[in-house]
Design an enzyme around this catalytic site. Structure first.
Site, PDB file in Angstrom:
ATOM      1  N   SER A 146      -1.773  45.463 -90.369  1.00  0.00           N
ATOM      2  CA  SER A 146      -3.047  46.005 -89.909  1.00  0.00           C
ATOM      3  C   SER A 146      -4.019  44.840 -89.768  1.00  0.00           C
ATOM      4  O   SER A 146      -3.775  43.762 -90.333  1.00  0.00           O
ATOM      5  CB  SER A 146      -3.570  46.992 -90.963  1.00  0.00           C
ATOM      6  OG  SER A 146      -4.948  47.226 -90.804  1.00  0.00           O
ATOM      7  N   TYR A 159      -6.049  49.972 -99.135  1.00  0.00           N
ATOM      8  CA  TYR A 159      -5.333  49.747 -97.866  1.00  0.00           C
ATOM      9  C   TYR A 159      -5.295  48.248 -97.531  1.00  0.00           C
ATOM     10  O   TYR A 159      -4.250  47.704 -97.174  1.00  0.00           O
ATOM     11  CB  TYR A 159      -6.047  50.545 -96.776  1.00  0.00           C
ATOM     12  CG  TYR A 159      -5.358  50.562 -95.435  1.00  0.00           C
ATOM     13  CD1 TYR A 159      -4.238  51.360 -95.213  1.00  0.00           C
ATOM     14  CD2 TYR A 159      -5.855  49.808 -94.371  1.00  0.00           C
ATOM     15  CE1 TYR A 159      -3.622  51.389 -93.966  1.00  0.00           C
ATOM     16  CE2 TYR A 159      -5.241  49.836 -93.123  1.00  0.00           C
ATOM     17  CZ  TYR A 159      -4.129  50.630 -92.929  1.00  0.00           C
ATOM     18  OH  TYR A 159      -3.530  50.657 -91.690  1.00  0.00           O
TER      19      TYR A 159
END
Ligand SMILES: NC(=O)c1ccc[n+]([C@@H]2O[C@H](COP(=O)([O-])OP(=O)(O)OC[C@H]3O[C@@H](n4cnc5c(N)ncnc54)[C@H](O)[C@@H]3O)[C@@H](O)[C@H]2O)c1
Length: 263
Positions: A146, A159
Site C-alpha cells: 500500500s 494498517y
C-alpha cells in the site's frame, strides 16, 4: 514477446480474490492464461464471486480458509495442490483496515490488522514457498502492499505498520528464496474506484477533492489498471526483478503535491 507474459499452464492462488482489487488481478492473470484459485473466510462471498468470474468465462476453484490460521493454511495448501495443481503464483491480497484514531485504538484493534495484513502473508508464503522449493520449478509471490508501506496517515496506525512490515517481509523473502528461483515482489496500489470507495467518489466530497488534487494523474485508478503490473510480476518478464514494491498510484508517491491555487 507475448511469451514473456504468457501464464499458460500456471496456477495462481489469490487470497481474498472475491471482489475489488483481488478479483481484477485474478481476471488479469486468467487473461494471460493462468488457472485461478481463490479463498476467503466467507463462503457466500466465494459463491457470488464464482458466478461473477464465470460470467467472464473464467472457472475458479474456491476454498474457505483463514490466512491467519496456520493449521488451516498447512492443511489447505496440499489439498489445493492435489485437487487443482501445484501453485506457481501466490498473490497475498486478503487484507483488512481499521480506521481508528491512535489515542482511541485498543491493542486488540492493532493486532487484528497485523494478524491479517502481515502474519497472514507470512503464513501463506511459508507453506506455499515450502512446496515451491520442494518442486524445484521456481515461483512468483506478489504481496499487496500500500502507499501506507511508505507513508503515514491519520487513523491507520495498524494498517501502516502492517503494510510497512509487509514491504520488509517482501525484501527479506526475496533474499532468502532467490536461490530457489522464486521472486517475491509487491504491488502498492494508490486510490482505486472500487465498490467501497463509491460513496466518497462524488464531486464536492472532501476526500474525493483531496485525491484528485493530490494525484498527479488527477483521478482515481481503475482496478483493471493493476492487471499489467500483476501479469508482469507473475510472469517470466520479471525473472530478474526481486524484492521490489511497484507502486501503481498515478504518481502520488512521486510528489509532495502543490498548493491548491497553483497551476
Ligand atoms: N482498495 C484499495 O484502494 C487498496 C489500496 C491499497 C492497498 N489495498 C490492498 O489491496 C488488497 C485488496 O484490497 P480490497 O480493497 O480489494 O480488499 P477487500 O477488503 O475488498 O477484500 C479483501 C478480501 O479478503 C478477505 N479476507 C479478510 N480477512 C481474511 C482472512 N483472514 N483470510 C482470508 N480472507 C480474508 C475479505 O473477506 C475480502 O473478501 C488488500 O490487501 C488491501 O490492503 C487496497
Amino acid at each position: 514477446m507475448q511469451k514473456l507474459f504468457d501464464l499458460s499452464g500456471k496456477t495462481a492462488l489469490v487470497t481474498g480474490g472475491t471482489h475489488g482489487l483481488g478479483m481484477a488481478i485474478s481476471k488479469g492473470l486468467a487473461g494471460a492464461g493462468a488457472r485461478i484459485v481463490i479463498n476467503d473466510i466467507i463462503p457466500e462471498k466465494l459463491e457470488k464471486a464464482k458466478s461473477e468470474y464465470k460470467a467472464d468465462g473464467i472457472e475458479v476453484a474456491t476454498y474457505v480458509f483463514d490466512v491467519t490460521k496456520e493449521d488451516e493454511v498447512k492443511k489447505f495448501i496440499p489439498i489445493i495442490e492435489s485437487e487443482v495443481a501445484p501453485i506457481d503464483i501466490l498473490v497475498n491480497n486478503a487484507g483488512i483496515i481499521k480506521r481508528i484514531p491512535f489515542l482511541d485504538m485498543e491493542a486488540k484493534d492493532f493486532t487484528d490488522v497485523i494478524d491479517v495484513d502481515l502474519n497472514g502473508p507470512f503464513i501463506m508464503c511459508r507453506y506455499v514457498a515450502e512446496s515451491m522449493v520442494a518442486r524445484g520449478k521456481g515461483g512468483k509471490i506478489i504481496n499487496m502492499c500500500s502507499m501506507m508501506s511508505e507513508l503515514g496517515r491519520n487513523t491507520v496506525s495498524g494498517y501502516a505498520a502492517a503494510k510497512g512490515g509487509l514491504k520488509m517481509l517482501t525484501r527479506n523473502l526475496a533474499t532468502e528464496l532467490a536461490k530457489h528461483d522464486i521472486q517475491v515482489n509487491g504491488i502498492g496500489p494508490g486510490y482505486y474506484a472500487t465498490e467501497q470507495t463509491a460513496p466518497i467518489r462524488v464531486e464536492g466530497h472532501p476526500f474525493n477533492e483531496f485525491i484528485i488534487q493530490r494525484t498527479p494523474a488527477g483521478r482515481w485508478g481503475e482496478p483493471e489498471e493493476l492487471q499489467g503490473t500483476a501479469i508482469f510480476l507473475a510472469s517470466k518478464a520479471s525473472n530478474f526483478v526481486n524484492g521490489h514494491v511497484l507502486y501503481v498510484d498515478g504518481g502520488i508517491l512521486a510528489t509532495i503535491g502543490k498548493p491548491a491555487n497553483e497551476e
